[in-house]
Design a protein around this motif. Structure first.
Motif, mmCIF file in Angstrom:
data_model
loop_
_atom_site.group_PDB
_atom_site.id
_atom_site.type_symbol
_atom_site.label_atom_id
_atom_site.label_comp_id
_atom_site.label_asym_id
_atom_site.label_seq_id
_atom_site.Cartn_x
_atom_site.Cartn_y
_atom_site.Cartn_z
ATOM 1 N N GLN A 62 35.032 39.883 51.069
ATOM 2 C CA GLN A 62 36.415 39.769 51.564
ATOM 3 C C GLN A 62 37.261 38.931 50.610
ATOM 4 O O GLN A 62 38.442 39.202 50.416
ATOM 5 C CB GLN A 62 36.423 39.203 52.988
ATOM 6 N N THR A 63 36.640 37.919 49.999
ATOM 7 C CA THR A 63 37.364 37.100 49.025
ATOM 8 C C THR A 63 37.751 37.954 47.814
ATOM 9 O O THR A 63 38.871 37.883 47.329
ATOM 10 C CB THR A 63 36.498 35.903 48.591
ATOM 11 N N HIS A 64 36.821 38.804 47.356
ATOM 12 C CA HIS A 64 37.134 39.669 46.212
ATOM 13 C C HIS A 64 38.177 40.724 46.558
ATOM 14 O O HIS A 64 39.081 41.009 45.780
ATOM 15 C CB HIS A 64 35.867 40.354 45.695
ATOM 16 N N GLU A 66 35.634 30.641 46.955
ATOM 17 C CA GLU A 66 36.676 30.939 45.970
ATOM 18 C C GLU A 66 36.109 31.054 44.559
ATOM 19 O O GLU A 66 36.492 31.930 43.789
ATOM 20 C CB GLU A 66 37.786 29.873 46.007
ATOM 21 N N GLU A 116 40.311 40.567 48.983
ATOM 22 C CA GLU A 116 41.503 39.919 49.552
ATOM 23 C C GLU A 116 41.980 40.589 50.826
ATOM 24 O O GLU A 116 43.172 40.716 51.065
ATOM 25 C CB GLU A 116 42.636 39.878 48.502
ATOM 26 N N ARG A 117 41.023 41.041 51.612
ATOM 27 C CA ARG A 117 41.367 41.575 52.930
ATOM 28 C C ARG A 117 40.107 41.632 53.797
ATOM 29 O O ARG A 117 38.997 41.633 53.256
ATOM 30 C CB ARG A 117 42.006 42.964 52.821
#
Ligand code: ZN
Length: 236
Positions: free
Chosen positions: A215-217, A171, A219-220
């Motif tokens: 994927q965190t950046h 995160e 959000e998918r």
């Protein structure tokens, strides 16, 4: 007479989306205008003039006419990446890069740096024996270019150089010593080397760490990731 509605762009073709009976929407990233989508009329006809050129992972000089929508009127091949296209592992690695580019490159903004990095990445994926290494480098460097780079040298808790088994804080996009914070994704020393851009054997763990950061950046989930994991499972 010069036609202002006609321009030639340096474009990396990334995807073709079939439309109607024989047309295609061609998705590209260009040096001059970032992400550009344009129509290729009749591209899916058997003897279409540009059929052999407008293929994913081809670098072209693309002539587009802007009127009601952009229409491709010409394309000349600059780099074909022919060997890359014939090899499943290399093509899979390229597909992940293509997915990222279509997700993050904005329209109507010059993208020379992103394009140069991508072309160099494809070049390395084509030439190196193991294309996972160049894919990891491009995943890392593209993140850096977008301002999402992770500091893989210094612990974000104590500020001292990282060593040994460390932890990735997804995160926050930071890395800590195991002794400073036992939480997050474990990074072995070789994985840390890859994230820091030091030489090291490319590993699936490094792929996982970089993919999780992406994927965190975004959000998918990354659609191309399962195919990459499977293409390189021999490295596990
Ligand atoms: Zn520390």
């Amino acid at each position: 007479m010069r036609d202002d509605r006609q321009q030639t762009l340096t474009a990396l073709v990334l995807a073709l989306r079939p439309y109607g009976e024989a047309d295609c929407r061609v998705e590209t990233v260009t040096a001059e205008q970032g992400r550009v989508g344009a129509w290729a009329r009749g591209l899916r006809r058997p003897r279409a003039k540009l059929g052999g050129i407008l293929q994913p992972f081809t670098l072209v000089a693309l002539t587009v006419h802007s009127g009601r929508g952009r229409v491709i009127t010409g394309a000349e091949m600059v780099r074909g990446f022919r060997i890359l296209k014939q090899d499943y592992g290399r093509l899979t690695a390229a597909a992940l890069l293509g997915e990222l580019l279509l997700s993050v490159v904005p329209q109507d903004e010059a993208a020379q740096d992103v394009l140069a990095l991508s072309v160099a990445g494809l070049d390395a994926m084509e030439q190196e024996e193991e294309p996972l290494g160049p894919l990891l480098a491009v995943l890392r460097d593209l993140m850096q270019l977008l301002g999402w780079g992770v500091n893989a040298e210094i612990c974000s808790v104590c500020g001292r150089p990282l060593f040994g088994d460390c932890f990735l804080q997804l995160e926050e996009g930071t890395i800590t010593h195991g002794a400073c914070r036992r939480l997050g994704m474990v990074l072995s020393p070789p994985t840390l080397d890859t994230l820091a851009g030091r030489d090291g054997a490319p590993s699936l763990l490094a792929l996982e760490a970089l993919a999780q950061l992406w994927q965190t950046h975004l959000e998918r989930p990354l659609k191309s990731l399962p195919a990459v994991r499977s293409a390189f499972r021999h490295l596990a």
